[in-house]
Design a protein around this motif. Sequence first.
Motif, short mmCIF file in Angstrom:
data_model
loop_
_atom_site.label_atom_id
_atom_site.label_comp_id
_atom_site.label_asym_id
_atom_site.label_seq_id
_atom_site.Cartn_x
_atom_site.Cartn_y
_atom_site.Cartn_z
N ILE A 207 71.04 25.77 21.17
CA ILE A 207 69.82 26.26 21.81
C ILE A 207 70.08 26.69 23.25
N ILE A 208 70.72 25.82 24.01
CA ILE A 208 70.88 26.07 25.44
C ILE A 208 71.92 27.15 25.73
N LEU A 209 73.12 26.99 25.19
CA LEU A 209 74.21 27.92 25.53
C LEU A 209 73.90 29.39 25.20
N PRO A 210 73.29 29.70 24.02
CA PRO A 210 72.98 31.11 23.76
C PRO A 210 72.01 31.73 24.77
N LEU A 211 71.24 30.89 25.47
CA LEU A 211 70.27 31.40 26.44
C LEU A 211 70.84 31.50 27.85
N THR A 212 72.09 31.08 28.02
CA THR A 212 72.65 30.99 29.37
C THR A 212 73.71 32.05 29.66
N LYS A 213 73.67 33.17 28.96
CA LYS A 213 74.65 34.22 29.24
C LYS A 213 74.61 34.70 30.69
N PRO A 214 73.43 34.89 31.30
CA PRO A 214 73.43 35.30 32.72
C PRO A 214 74.11 34.29 33.64
N ALA A 215 73.84 33.00 33.43
CA ALA A 215 74.47 31.97 34.27
C ALA A 215 75.97 31.93 34.03
N ILE A 216 76.39 32.08 32.78
CA ILE A 216 77.83 32.09 32.46
C ILE A 216 78.51 33.27 33.15
N ALA A 217 77.89 34.45 33.07
CA ALA A 217 78.48 35.63 33.70
C ALA A 217 78.57 35.46 35.22
N THR A 218 77.55 34.85 35.80
CA THR A 218 77.56 34.64 37.25
C THR A 218 78.69 33.72 37.67
N LEU A 219 78.84 32.61 36.96
CA LEU A 219 79.91 31.67 37.29
C LEU A 219 81.28 32.27 37.02
N VAL A 220 81.40 33.07 35.96
CA VAL A 220 82.68 33.71 35.66
C VAL A 220 83.10 34.64 36.80
N ILE A 221 82.16 35.42 37.32
CA ILE A 221 82.48 36.35 38.41
C ILE A 221 82.90 35.59 39.66
N PHE A 222 82.12 34.58 40.05
CA PHE A 222 82.45 33.83 41.26
C PHE A 222 83.78 33.09 41.14
N SER A 223 83.96 32.39 40.01
CA SER A 223 85.19 31.62 39.84
C SER A 223 86.40 32.53 39.65
N PHE A 224 86.21 33.67 38.99
CA PHE A 224 87.32 34.61 38.81
C PHE A 224 87.79 35.14 40.16
N MET A 225 86.84 35.55 41.00
CA MET A 225 87.21 36.09 42.30
C MET A 225 87.87 35.03 43.17
N HIS A 226 87.35 33.79 43.11
CA HIS A 226 87.92 32.73 43.95
C HIS A 226 89.33 32.37 43.48
N THR A 227 89.51 32.19 42.17
CA THR A 227 90.81 31.77 41.65
C THR A 227 91.83 32.90 41.74
N TRP A 228 91.41 34.12 41.44
CA TRP A 228 92.32 35.26 41.47
C TRP A 228 92.84 35.54 42.88
N ASN A 229 91.98 35.37 43.86
CA ASN A 229 92.36 35.69 45.25
C ASN A 229 92.79 34.46 46.05
N ASP A 230 92.90 33.32 45.40
CA ASP A 230 93.27 32.10 46.12
C ASP A 230 94.71 32.20 46.63
N PHE A 231 94.88 31.93 47.91
CA PHE A 231 96.21 31.95 48.51
C PHE A 231 96.65 30.57 48.97
N LEU A 232 95.73 29.82 49.55
CA LEU A 232 96.10 28.53 50.14
C LEU A 232 96.49 27.52 49.07
N GLY A 233 95.77 27.48 47.94
CA GLY A 233 96.09 26.53 46.88
C GLY A 233 97.49 26.72 46.32
N PRO A 234 97.83 27.93 45.85
CA PRO A 234 99.21 28.15 45.37
C PRO A 234 100.26 27.93 46.45
N LEU A 235 99.93 28.23 47.71
CA LEU A 235 100.88 28.01 48.79
C LEU A 235 101.21 26.53 48.95
N ILE A 236 100.23 25.67 48.71
CA ILE A 236 100.43 24.23 48.87
C ILE A 236 101.18 23.63 47.69
#
Length: 297
Positions: A207-236
């Motif tokens: 019931i819940i997950l099929p209704l949460t596509k907008p929230a999933i897409a929002t988190l995917v975009i934010f987390s993708f950009m953060h993880t893809w462009n992360d420099f300090l974490g891999p450097l450590i």
Amino acid sequence: MREMERDRMPLPLAANKISRSSMKRARKIKQLSLYLVLTLTSAFMILPFIWMISASLKAEHEIFGFPIKWIPEKFYWSNYVDVWTKIPFHLYYLNTLKIVVITIVILLFTCSMAGYAFSKIKFPERDGLFFVYLATLMIPYQVMMIPQFVLMKQFGLIDSHWALIVLGAVSPFGVFLFRQFFSSIPDELLEAARIDGLSEFGVYLRIILPLTKPAIATLVIFSFMHTWNDFLGPLIYLTSDHLYTLQLGMQHFIGEYTTQYALLMAAAVSSIIPTIIVFMAAQDYFVKGIVGSSVKG
């Protein structure tokens, strides 16, 4: 005739007509001014990206020439070939893609489950616990950097992609996003599903997950950009060259005395393409997710 009709028109009606026309004119001027400001702001923000693309197609000595030649006289496509051949750029691409995909899959599971619990399951001190968890957003990363490194070292995850994956598998922002989005879903819908015999996990899954596509897409975009462009974490956490991500791999073009700016710009252009693709693919759901997550507190 119009002047005669205007003279015959009662004074209050004529004044109202003039005031309405002046208000429409002022509204149009205000709207045009807003569009002009937004257009200039957008052009100012996109200007560095245009320069980056232009620099990636120039020879090294042409990049910092003045006045700036936005369109090079000769396009050096060999810069992109050198990026992919001089260093193992494809390996850095695959490493980054691996970290991003695994992190996002785990993050969606943990954040959606926690957001569902904080939103739809009643348990003692639920709101207080959520407030404490949300307060961790105010802790700077520099404060947590050393404790996290010590913890990862005790787990034996140093010089491993799993250190970055484990640290990125939870997100207070993601929990907050899902919790706010779930709060906009009527409780009556969940109660009807429970009456029909669904378990709590079944309600969440069917019931819940099929209704949460907008929230999933929002988190995917934010987390993708953060993880893809992360420099300090891999450097450590990463020390082996074959484990490097894109952001660390591009450091090969920055030497102690010289920097290969043409190749660096070509590598930067190559690295932002997946981010643009993900955003373009999920932008409609992204807008709905931002609006939906702020409907109910």
